[in-house]
Design an enzyme around this catalytic site. Structure first.
Site, PDB file in Angstrom:
ATOM      1  N   VAL A   1     -25.956  68.991-127.168  1.00  0.00           N
ATOM      2  CA  VAL A   1     -24.493  68.361-127.381  1.00  0.00           C
ATOM      3  C   VAL A   1     -24.115  68.602-128.765  1.00  0.00           C
ATOM      4  O   VAL A   1     -22.702  68.759-128.821  1.00  0.00           O
ATOM      5  CB  VAL A   1     -24.512  66.854-126.991  1.00  0.00           C
ATOM      6  CG1 VAL A   1     -23.413  66.178-127.357  1.00  0.00           C
ATOM      7  CG2 VAL A   1     -25.183  66.611-125.626  1.00  0.00           C
TER       8      VAL A   1
ATOM      9  N   ASP B   1      16.355  98.685-132.397  1.00  0.00           N
ATOM     10  CA  ASP B   1      17.786  99.280-132.118  1.00  0.00           C
ATOM     11  C   ASP B   1      18.841  98.656-133.191  1.00  0.00           C
ATOM     12  O   ASP B   1      18.399  97.924-134.201  1.00  0.00           O
ATOM     13  CB  ASP B   1      18.224  98.681-130.806  1.00  0.00           C
ATOM     14  CG  ASP B   1      19.355  99.397-130.059  1.00  0.00           C
ATOM     15  OD1 ASP B   1      19.651 100.506-130.749  1.00  0.00           O
ATOM     16  OD2 ASP B   1      19.862  99.286-129.089  1.00  0.00           O
TER      17      ASP B   1
ATOM     18  N   ASP C   1      18.034  96.411-125.194  1.00  0.00           N
ATOM     19  CA  ASP C   1      18.981  95.755-124.654  1.00  0.00           C
ATOM     20  C   ASP C   1      19.602  96.106-123.178  1.00  0.00           C
ATOM     21  O   ASP C   1      20.035  95.612-122.524  1.00  0.00           O
ATOM     22  CB  ASP C   1      20.356  95.197-125.270  1.00  0.00           C
ATOM     23  CG  ASP C   1      21.158  96.573-125.930  1.00  0.00           C
ATOM     24  OD1 ASP C   1      20.461  97.582-125.587  1.00  0.00           O
ATOM     25  OD2 ASP C   1      22.174  96.185-126.595  1.00  0.00           O
TER      26      ASP C   1
ATOM     27  N   ASN D   1     -20.874  71.188-136.772  1.00  0.00           N
ATOM     28  CA  ASN D   1     -22.023  71.081-135.842  1.00  0.00           C
ATOM     29  C   ASN D   1     -23.212  71.419-136.852  1.00  0.00           C
ATOM     30  O   ASN D   1     -24.237  70.861-136.267  1.00  0.00           O
ATOM     31  CB  ASN D   1     -21.526  71.966-134.922  1.00  0.00           C
ATOM     32  CG  ASN D   1     -20.701  71.678-133.789  1.00  0.00           C
ATOM     33  OD1 ASN D   1     -20.133  70.611-133.814  1.00  0.00           O
ATOM     34  ND2 ASN D   1     -20.213  72.858-132.772  1.00  0.00           N
TER      35      ASN D   1
ATOM     36  N   ASP E   1     -12.901  64.718-133.891  1.00  0.00           N
ATOM     37  CA  ASP E   1     -13.006  66.269-133.532  1.00  0.00           C
ATOM     38  C   ASP E   1     -11.502  66.409-132.952  1.00  0.00           C
ATOM     39  O   ASP E   1     -10.753  67.323-133.420  1.00  0.00           O
ATOM     40  CB  ASP E   1     -14.029  66.751-132.653  1.00  0.00           C
ATOM     41  CG  ASP E   1     -14.990  67.465-133.395  1.00  0.00           C
ATOM     42  OD1 ASP E   1     -15.261  67.129-134.593  1.00  0.00           O
ATOM     43  OD2 ASP E   1     -16.074  67.744-132.751  1.00  0.00           O
TER      44      ASP E   1
END
Length: 853
Positions: free
Chosen positions: A225, A272, A574, A640, A673
């Site tokens: 976990v 363009d 376009d 962790n 968290d």
């Protein structure tokens, strides 16, 4: 899935265990609650993101031109009804299933419906009975007009169309995952594998030490976990959704999340000119007719201004008006003067009004039309001659060289004379002079004919040359700074335009794309002479590059060659002819206001304001989204380590109990968290995000830099919580073997570990906000949501420490002011260490660039 399995297994251990351990049941329920809560958050955020995407796509102007009350109207496609008369021309997407009543050289692309790769001819002639798709006098929704013009009556709209039937089948197909989703899935598999491996290892280590199988297994589950970032899915969804919303607020509509990811690594923008770098409000500035120039005042579509000596240009402008399908619309409802149709034709209409031409009175019935195409570079119409001589007139406009090649005479100082070689040279010099000033040049010519519908070749031959119109499309004022920003970001800008090289270079200099005296200017004809190797060699040159007079095929070749070189290419366009390049590019960028429906459908990003500056802004925000994802990955995984290392240290030091329980870990994951990670996903871009080169295209989420920072921050947190735990345990003077889970010293020690992680995560969140910039410069209060989320986590920790009901659930003890002071000092040490790391990085970068440290 890993957490669901852990919850089920823990619950099973509780059921079969004798005596039944309430703590085991609490763990099973806690894990299940985390799964349910995160599933709910994830669902809500993905649902919100999809609704946002749908609402944003509604901002794309899907419109069409229809006849309402006999007048052309520009309406949303959704408002079409059967019976509407639709006006179609080259580049339009067919908005409904329609039957043609008029058609001039009409070809359509039916690939979306029939798979035919070649355009098919359509006409208004009656068709034999049979399926509608085979009828030559029908056009269908989802197809697009390749060439020609037409009028058609609508007989089916929306789901009732042939395309609607196919759409219902396609809607059931599964959605493809983006590369980012694949990376996250691969990361999840690695995390799950690592968690299982470490949990199995610790189970094997503790079992021979005399602990029960159930106890060892529950302990191993706690370790698993600790390694699972439960808040990651929801955080990822929120970060991407925030990025999409921010881009939309900056006039960049992202249709696919893949575009958000790819934007951050764009290395080349092929842009363009018209509408993207300029304002797309063409204005006739100078006219050459009868051997002299005439100045035109006024800017934009409002017919305010005058033409110098208008009598000398009225015949030219009258022919230009009669060779036009555009309409000049008066202001309504607070709008400005607008042009319905081609902007170049609109500019000629405005100039005609300035010269005294009455657009309503000078209309002439049209008997034939030969639409503009990229091969001829001309458009021709045939109208009734309104003079007493009768007959018909051909009016031609188009590229100056193409028009000049079709002419045999010239209108010169009030009379018609042969167009000999000296006259042609004079016209060429006038054309070059207009183009050198950054003007787009169109030529106008006419002739008299006797037939109402002469053949095209006859109509476009033996013409009388009337003159040249030079039009200016002013650059957008915000483009120059956007171009400069792209240069700093390491993004190369290549202009691809159909305009004259002199016009293209003049505009490129105005906006900063060209800064040196001798840019590399290559025309479409020169590109035709290059093979694949020659084109790649051209693109590999380091100078400023302008590609002029290019066709859709040229754009495709350039995009493909750049991608072969490993570039990440964004292309703007376009027109319908831009669709292949837009679809083939990594990022196809269409114009929302002036672009065709075909271009908008082919692109993955639509600029609602048509401005190049929005591209630079979108790249900046795209980089920020990717960096925010990495920030909360560092935030989630670094703690962790702080959860895992104390467990490993206690195991190998022979301490019989865990320094932090699985239920405490789940409380950290929920309280400290999810909310801070969500706030990091909303972090604004760093100031220097556009001062760094693009990230490598294949850079993984867990790059060496990310892993290094996870270990750096996680190591500091782990050292701090291990120190407070073993300091408190050893200060009691009790042998390790005598400690029990209800021992007050042990309960306070694990409370210190949990609180230490929570407090250090608050400082960790402040540290990971930036990669190199100091927190003081970024501003401590610039992300108030992050401060609020951190405060919530600390308040939740305080509740766990002081409230008796929560003390029973988490086996915690109250902390005093000195404890909080020590933990705060450890957290501040983490922030100070990371600030030192950032200062070192800034100094190293400055030294490498030759600047002051």
């Amino acid at each position: 899935m890993l957490l669901l399995l852990a919850s089920a297994t823990t619950f099973l251990i509780y059921l079969v265990g004798r005596p039944q351990d309430t703590g085991t049941l609490q763990l099973a329920v806690a894990i299940l609650c985390v799964v349910v809560l995160n599933a709910s958050i994830g669902f809500a955020q993905e649902y919100s993101a999809e609704r946002t995407s749908q609402s944003l796509q509604a901002m794309v102007p899907h419109r069409c031109r229809v006849l309402r009350a006999g007048e052309p109207s520009d309406i949303p496609v959704a408002e079409m009804v059967p019976g509407d008369v639709v006006l179609l021309e080259s580049g339009d997407a067919v908005p409904a299933d329609c039957r043609l009543v008029e058609a001039y050289d009409l070809t359509v692309n039916n690939a979306a419906l029939t798979g035919e790769s070649a355009p098919v001819i359509r006409s208004a002639e009656p068709a034999v009975a049979g399926p509608p798709l085979r009828a030559r006098n029908c056009v269908f929704m989802g197809t697009d007009v390749i060439s020609g013009t037409a009028r058609a009556v609508t007989f089916a709209t929306g789901p009732a169309t042939e395309f609607g039937r196919i759409f219902k089948l396609a809607a059931a197909a599964p959605r493809q995952k983006t590369p980012l989703q694949h990376q996250v899935a691969a990361m999840a598999r690695r995390v799950a594998g690592t968690a299982l491996a470490i949990g199995g290892l610790l189970f094997a280590v503790r079992l021979p030490a005399g602990e029960s199988v159930a106890g060892s297994f529950v302990f191993a589950l706690g370790v698993m976990v600790a390694l699972v970032p439960e808040g990651l899915p929801a955080t990822l969804s929120v970060s991407l959704a925030i990025g999409v919303r921010r881009m939309a607020r900056c006039h960049a509509l992202v249709k696919k999340l893949l575009a958000v990811e790819a934007l951050g690594s764009t290395t080349v923008v092929c842009t363009d000119k018209t509408g993207t770098l300029t304002q797309a409000e063409m204005t006739v500035a100078r006219i050459w007719a009868g051997g002299r120039f005439h100045l035109v005042s006024g800017v934009g579509y409002a017919p305010v201004g005058e033409v110098q000596e208008p009598a000398g240009v009225q015949q030219l402008l009258l022919s230009a008006v009669r060779c036009s399908n555009a309409r000049l619309l008066r202001p309504q409802g607070g709008e400005r003067w607008r042009v319905l149709g081609d902007t170049t034709e609109g500019a000629l209409l405005v100039a005609a009004v300035k010269a005294g031409v009455d657009l309503a009175m000078d209309e002439a019935p049209r008997t034939a039309e030969y639409p503009f195409d990229a091969t001829r570079k001309l458009m021709s119409t045939v109208t009734v001659n309104g003079t007493s001589s009768g007959g018909y007139e051909v009016h031609v406009k188009g590229a100056s060289r193409a028009a000049l090649a079709c002419c045999s005479d010239i209108a010169w100082q009030g009379r018609i004379r042969p167009l000999d070689e000296p006259c042609r040279k004079v016209v060429d010099r006038a054309d070059d002079e207009l183009a050198s000033q950054g003007l787009r040049v169109l030529a106008v010519a006419r002739r008299s004919v006797s037939a109402p519908q002469p053949g095209r070749q006859e109509a476009e031959s033996r013409l009388t040359f009337l003159g040249l119109a030079g039009m200016l499309d002013p650059p957008r004022p915000e483009v120059s700074s956007a171009v400069s920003s792209c240069r700093r970001a390491g993004i190369r800008i290549i202009m691809l335009t159909g305009d004259h090289p002199l016009t293209a270079e003049a505009v490129a200099r105005r906006v900063g794309i060209v800064r040196h005296p001798h840019p590399i200017v290559v025309t479409g004809t020169e590109l035709d002479g290059l093979d694949a190797a020659g084109l790649e060699a051209l693109l590999a040159r380091s100078g400023e590059l302008l590609l002029c007079r290019v066709s859709p095929e040229h754009k495709m070749r350039v995009v493909t060659a750049l991608q072969r070189r490993g570039e990440v290419v964004a292309v703007t366009g376009d027109g319908a002819n831009d669709a292949p390049a837009l679809k083939h590019a990594d990022i196809g960028v269409a114009m929302g206001a002036s672009g065709t429906d075909v271009a908008r459908e082919a692109a993955v990003m639509v600029l609602l304001d048509d401005s190049f500056a929005s591209i630079a802004t979108a790249v900046r925000l795209g980089r920020a989204v990717y960096r925010n994802i990495r920030k909360f990955l560092i935030y989630l995984f670094s703690h962790n380590i702080a959860e895992l290392v104390p467990i490993l240290a206690a195991t190998f030091a022979g301490f019989p109990l865990v320094p932090i329980t699985a239920v405490q870990i789940l409380a950290i994951d929920l309280g400290s968290d999810v909310l801070p990670a969500l706030a990091l996903g909303a972090e604004p871009p760093e100031r220097d995000v556009m001062d760094r080169p693009p990230r490598p295209r294949r850079e993984p989420l867990f790059s060496p830099a990310v892993l290094g920072r996870i270990l750096f921050l996680g190591g500091i947190q782990a050292a701090g919580v291990c120190a407070v735990f073993f300091w408190h345990i050893n200060a009691a003077g009790v042998p390790y073997a005598d400690f029990t889970s209800d021992d007050p010293t042990y309960r306070k020690a694990i409370t210190l570990v949990q609180a230490g992680i929570v407090v250090s995560q608050f400082f960790n969140a402040l540290a990971v906000r930036t990669e190199r910039e100091g927190i003081a410069r970024a501003g401590l209060l610039s992300n108030p949501w992050l401060l609020a989320a951190g405060a919530f986590g600390i308040a939740m920790m305080a509740a766990i420490s002081y409230l008796p009901p929560l003390q029973e659930v988490f086996h915690t003890a109250p902390l005093n002011a000195a404890d909080w002071a020590v933990l705060t000092a450890f957290g501040a040490l983490l922030l100070a260490a990371d600030e030192g790391r950032k200062a070192w990085l800034r100094r190293r970068t400055a030294t490498a660039q030759g600047g002051p440290p």
